[in-house]
Design an enzyme around this catalytic site. Structure first.
Site, PDB file in Angstrom:
ATOM      1  N   LYS A   1      12.529  -6.821 -34.472  1.00  8.93           N
ATOM      2  CA  LYS A   1      13.855  -6.630 -35.080  1.00  8.93           C
ATOM      3  C   LYS A   1      14.836  -6.322 -33.954  1.00  8.93           C
ATOM      4  O   LYS A   1      14.889  -5.198 -33.463  1.00  8.93           O
ATOM      5  CB  LYS A   1      13.791  -5.473 -36.077  1.00  8.93           C
ATOM      6  CG  LYS A   1      14.772  -5.561 -37.234  1.00  8.93           C
ATOM      7  CD  LYS A   1      16.238  -5.563 -36.848  1.00  8.93           C
ATOM      8  CE  LYS A   1      16.777  -4.187 -36.582  1.00  8.93           C
ATOM      9  NZ  LYS A   1      18.183  -4.239 -36.090  1.00  8.93           N
TER      10      LYS A   1
ATOM     11  N   GLY B   1      15.409   3.063 -28.770  1.00 12.08           N
ATOM     12  CA  GLY B   1      16.761   3.266 -29.271  1.00 12.08           C
ATOM     13  C   GLY B   1      17.144   4.726 -29.143  1.00 12.08           C
ATOM     14  O   GLY B   1      16.610   5.450 -28.291  1.00 12.08           O
ATOM     15  N   SER B   2      18.042   5.155 -29.991  1.00 12.29           N
ATOM     16  CA  SER B   2      18.553   6.524 -29.880  1.00 12.29           C
ATOM     17  C   SER B   2      17.536   7.544 -30.403  1.00 12.29           C
ATOM     18  O   SER B   2      16.680   7.224 -31.232  1.00 12.29           O
ATOM     19  CB  SER B   2      19.846   6.643 -30.687  1.00 12.29           C
ATOM     20  OG  SER B   2      19.574   6.361 -32.042  1.00 12.29           O
ATOM     21  N   THR B   3      17.690   8.756 -29.939  1.00 12.33           N
ATOM     22  CA  THR B   3      16.808   9.837 -30.391  1.00 12.33           C
ATOM     23  C   THR B   3      16.998  10.080 -31.888  1.00 12.33           C
ATOM     24  O   THR B   3      16.024  10.320 -32.621  1.00 12.33           O
ATOM     25  CB  THR B   3      17.111  11.109 -29.568  1.00 12.33           C
ATOM     26  OG1 THR B   3      16.742  10.825 -28.209  1.00 12.33           O
ATOM     27  CG2 THR B   3      16.338  12.322 -30.060  1.00 12.33           C
TER      28      THR B   3
ATOM     29  N   GLY C   1      15.130   7.474 -33.638  1.00  7.29           N
ATOM     30  CA  GLY C   1      13.713   7.710 -33.349  1.00  7.29           C
ATOM     31  C   GLY C   1      13.112   8.741 -34.307  1.00  7.29           C
ATOM     32  O   GLY C   1      11.970   8.599 -34.768  1.00  7.29           O
TER      33      GLY C   1
ATOM     34  N   CYS D   1      19.367   3.604 -20.540  1.00  8.79           N
ATOM     35  CA  CYS D   1      18.793   4.840 -21.107  1.00  8.79           C
ATOM     36  C   CYS D   1      18.543   5.885 -20.023  1.00  8.79           C
ATOM     37  O   CYS D   1      18.748   7.072 -20.244  1.00  8.79           O
ATOM     38  CB  CYS D   1      17.510   4.521 -21.845  1.00  8.79           C
ATOM     39  SG  CYS D   1      16.416   3.466 -20.890  1.00  8.79           S
TER      40      CYS D   1
HETATM   41  P1  NAD Z   1      20.018   2.748 -32.108  1.00  8.08           P
HETATM   42  O1  NAD Z   1      19.012   3.815 -32.257  1.00  8.08           O
HETATM   43  O2  NAD Z   1      21.294   2.855 -32.846  1.00  8.08           O
HETATM   44  O3  NAD Z   1      19.405   1.344 -32.534  1.00  8.08           O
HETATM   45  C1  NAD Z   1      18.193   0.863 -31.988  1.00  8.08           C
HETATM   46  C2  NAD Z   1      17.554  -0.099 -32.963  1.00  8.08           C
HETATM   47  O4  NAD Z   1      17.229   0.610 -34.159  1.00  8.08           O
HETATM   48  C3  NAD Z   1      18.456  -1.256 -33.398  1.00  8.08           C
HETATM   49  O5  NAD Z   1      17.672  -2.421 -33.555  1.00  8.08           O
HETATM   50  C4  NAD Z   1      18.981  -0.796 -34.745  1.00  8.08           C
HETATM   51  O6  NAD Z   1      19.327  -1.848 -35.606  1.00  8.08           O
HETATM   52  C5  NAD Z   1      17.776  -0.035 -35.280  1.00  8.08           C
HETATM   53  N1  NAD Z   1      18.110   0.973 -36.295  1.00  8.08           N
HETATM   54  C6  NAD Z   1      19.240   1.714 -36.408  1.00  8.08           C
HETATM   55  N2  NAD Z   1      19.170   2.517 -37.495  1.00  8.08           N
HETATM   56  C7  NAD Z   1      17.963   2.280 -38.071  1.00  8.08           C
HETATM   57  C8  NAD Z   1      17.298   2.812 -39.217  1.00  8.08           C
HETATM   58  N3  NAD Z   1      17.863   3.718 -40.016  1.00  8.08           N
HETATM   59  N4  NAD Z   1      16.072   2.349 -39.493  1.00  8.08           N
HETATM   60  C9  NAD Z   1      15.468   1.425 -38.710  1.00  8.08           C
HETATM   61  N5  NAD Z   1      16.062   0.879 -37.631  1.00  8.08           N
HETATM   62  C10 NAD Z   1      17.284   1.313 -37.305  1.00  8.08           C
HETATM   63  O7  NAD Z   1      20.246   2.590 -30.545  1.00  8.08           O
HETATM   64  P2  NAD Z   1      21.233   1.603 -29.793  1.00  8.08           P
HETATM   65  O8  NAD Z   1      22.611   2.108 -29.968  1.00  8.08           O
HETATM   66  O9  NAD Z   1      20.924   0.184 -30.163  1.00  8.08           O
HETATM   67  O10 NAD Z   1      20.741   1.766 -28.279  1.00  8.08           O
HETATM   68  C11 NAD Z   1      21.150   2.778 -27.462  1.00  8.08           C
HETATM   69  C12 NAD Z   1      20.106   3.880 -27.421  1.00  8.08           C
HETATM   70  O11 NAD Z   1      18.847   3.369 -27.000  1.00  8.08           O
HETATM   71  C13 NAD Z   1      20.473   4.946 -26.416  1.00  8.08           C
HETATM   72  O12 NAD Z   1      20.208   6.206 -26.962  1.00  8.08           O
HETATM   73  C14 NAD Z   1      19.519   4.657 -25.261  1.00  8.08           C
HETATM   74  O13 NAD Z   1      19.264   5.746 -24.434  1.00  8.08           O
HETATM   75  C15 NAD Z   1      18.310   4.193 -25.977  1.00  8.08           C
HETATM   76  N6  NAD Z   1      17.437   3.421 -25.081  1.00  8.08           N
HETATM   77  C16 NAD Z   1      16.249   3.974 -24.664  1.00  8.08           C
HETATM   78  C17 NAD Z   1      15.421   3.270 -23.783  1.00  8.08           C
HETATM   79  C18 NAD Z   1      14.107   3.844 -23.296  1.00  8.08           C
HETATM   80  O14 NAD Z   1      13.295   3.084 -22.795  1.00  8.08           O
HETATM   81  N7  NAD Z   1      13.881   5.133 -23.411  1.00  8.08           N
HETATM   82  C19 NAD Z   1      15.815   2.008 -23.338  1.00  8.08           C
HETATM   83  C20 NAD Z   1      17.022   1.493 -23.777  1.00  8.08           C
HETATM   84  C21 NAD Z   1      17.825   2.202 -24.663  1.00  8.08           C
END
Ligand code: NAD
Length: 506
Positions: free
Chosen positions: A200, A253-255, A258, A310
């Site tokens: 996704k 993605g974001s904490t 997560g 990140c």
């Molecule tokens: P996000 O958490 O908003 O989204 C990440 C993914 O999750 C997207 O595909 C989004 O559609 C999905 N998502 C959002 N809400 C959801 C829900 N309720 N249920 C299921 N899926 C959902 O993050 P973002 O804004 O896309 O990315 C930025 C974040 O990612 C930052 O916090 C960054 O630090 C983190 N990040 C971490 C790493 C790592 O390896 N640690 C790498 C890259 C980015």
């Protein structure tokens, strides 16, 4: 679109050339399920907006629960059929190596898609994103016929085999900042281990993932083993994470989101969850550091990818003796980093992902100033006439550790600076965060380096360097930066279960 062009030809192309290629590009926004493109079952789609200029570049299938059900059913069926997981290891390796080759050969299109979708400089897309994506798939391919299982040391009348078995169906949910690379970090080890995958992509950046699935099929991956389902997080992402026939969610993605993943797992089938989350990585710079080296690494460590990384080194914690000097040196480096149109070959810093994120980043700069920080340089929106979302390389000085800009992930080109006089204080401030993705220490004293690097609580600690990495090193966080590791052989462990088969002999 000529997939055989090598990257030397591509890196020499000018902005007008890239714009012509972009205009000729056919945007494929449908899902890829069971080896073919399909629209969302509801018939709905949404706009894919390019951050380069705020213009719509295509329509994307707005997948929801019903589409996720279809994709998971396809992934389950291929997993059960064994067409992939029982394929001869050497043959699986060939398919994955071919997949990597096809990614390299498709560099022009993949780089264009990545740059159009996320606004990063096209040269970065070519040299970093597409190249690292292909390298990652090739890296995991090599394990296919080299990774042996174990025989446990039992008595002479027993044989205990400890086997790695694929988990089944993996849901991979990825963010928009490095769509191709992070997808590969998940697809590579998951496929190597014999799983089927439903990917996704983020709603802001679905194009690269869809293209990867087409290339995987062309490489010989059986239909249904890699499916891509675009859509919004709250719809497609949530349905995937709640699905009871998904064995694991590999999430980046974001904490905040997560944490939802763990909840969804608990509310459904207790699927496994691996989390790669946010960061607020500190640089601790001692007074004896090589400041020229540090200034360059610190500037690139926050301004590369416009700070949308990140592990970006977003907090500078520097000895008061060298603080002003170092800020000046960082500014000099920052002035050499060209902010510009992502298709212009001289551009080194492109756009932020969307208008909402632009407001968020500018809002953080304002909040820092309101709490007493000082803009040392930058701080403003740029290139407004383009309609895109650009922000200047920025340093906020006089930041106190309790300010929001020091505690929350800004995810933009904004470095916060606070000073220290006592090394123990610096370490305390560096570790005073919910995140623990990465950190760096700068000093010529190797005793200090050894002590501080050991005490910094982060998944990666760089000493007198920043952002150096290899596929051979695990990447991931401590604390609320997540758990489970991407990259290296350790990543494979996430995608397998251990089974003991014990046979007794007379
Ligand atoms: P996000 O958490 O908003 O989204 C990440 C993914 O999750 C997207 O595909 C989004 O559609 C999905 N998502 C959002 N809400 C959801 C829900 N309720 N249920 C299921 N899926 C959902 O993050 P973002 O804004 O896309 O990315 C930025 C974040 O990612 C930052 O916090 C960054 O630090 C983190 N990040 C971490 C790493 C790592 O390896 N640690 C790498 C890259 C980015």
């Amino acid at each position: 679109m000529n997939g055989t062009l090598n990257s030397d030809t591509l890196t020499a192309r000018d902005r007008a050339g890239w714009e012509r290629s972009a205009a000729a590009l056919k945007i494929e926004g449908r899902a890829f399920i069971n080896g073919r493109h399909v629209g969302a079952l509801s018939g709905r789609s949404f706009d894919d907006v390019s951050p380069i200029n705020g213009k719509v570049i295509g329509q994307i299938a707005r997948c929801e629960t019903a589409d996720i059900d279809t994709a998971v059913a396809a992934a389950r069926a291929t997993f059960e059929s064994g067409t992939w997981r029982r394929m001869e290891p050497r043959q699986r390796k060939r398919v994955l190596l071919r997949f990597a080759e096809l990614i390299r050969a498709d560099v022009e299109r993949l780089a264009l898609l990545e740059t159009l979708d996320v606004g990063k400089p096209v040269l970065n897309s070519i040299q970093v994103d597409v190249a690292s994506c292909a390298d990652c798939i090739a890296y995991y391919a090599e394990f296919a016929d080299k990774l042996s299982d174990e025989i446990a040391p039992t008595g002479p009348h027993d044989l205990a085999l400890v086997r790695r078995e694929p988990l089944g169906v993996i849901g991979a949910i990825v963010p928009w900042n490095y769509p191709l690379i992070i997808s590969a970090w998940k697809i590579g080890p998951a496929l190597l281990a014999g799983n089927s995958v439903v990917l996704k992509p983020a709603e802001q950046s679905p194009l690269g993932g869809i293209r990867l699935a087409e290339l995987a099929l062309e490489a010989g991956l059986p239909p249904g083993v890699l499916n891509v389902v675009p859509g919004f997080g709250e719809e497609a992402g949530k349905a995937l994470a709640l699905h009871s026939d998904v064995d694991m969610i590999s999430f980046t993605g974001s904490t905040e989101v997560g944490k939802l993943m763990m909840r969804y797992a608990g509310e459904s089938n207790l699927k496994r969850v691996a989390l790669e989350l946010g960061g607020k990585s500190p640089h601790v710079v001692m007074a004896d550091a090589d400041l020229a080296e540090a200034a360059s690494a610190i500037a690139w460590g926050i301004y590369y990818n416009a700070g949308e990384t990140c592990h970006a080194g977003s907090r500078l914690i520097v000895h008061e003796q060298v603080r002003e000097q170092l800020i000046d040196m960082i500014e000099r480096v920052a002035k050499t980093i060209t902010l510009g149109h992502p298709f212009d070959p001289v551009t080194q810093m492109g756009a932020l992902i969307d208008s909402g994120h632009l407001k968020r980043v500018l809002g953080y700069i304002d909040s820092g100033v309101a709490e007493g920080a000082r803009v040392a340089f930058g701080g403003k929106q740029a290139m407004q006439d383009t309609g895109g979302y650009y922000v200047e390389a920025t340093v906020l000085d006089a930041v106190r550790p309790q300010m929001r800009v020091s505690r929350e992930e800004i995810f933009g080109p904004v470095l916060t600076v606070s000073g220290f006089r006592d090394a123990a204080d610096a370490l305390r401030v560096a570790n005073d965060t919910v995140y623990g993705l990465a950190a760096a220490v700068w000093t010529r004293d190797m005793n200090v380096a050894h002590r501080v690097s050991g005490a910094l609580r982060a998944g990666t600690v760089w000493v007198n360097s920043f952002d150096r990495s290899s596929l051979a090193t695990p990447f991931g966080g401590f604390k609320q930066s997540g758990f489970g590791r991407d990259r290296s052989a350790h990543a494979i462990d996430k995608y397998v279960d251990l089974k003991t088969i014990w046979t007794a002999f007379r």
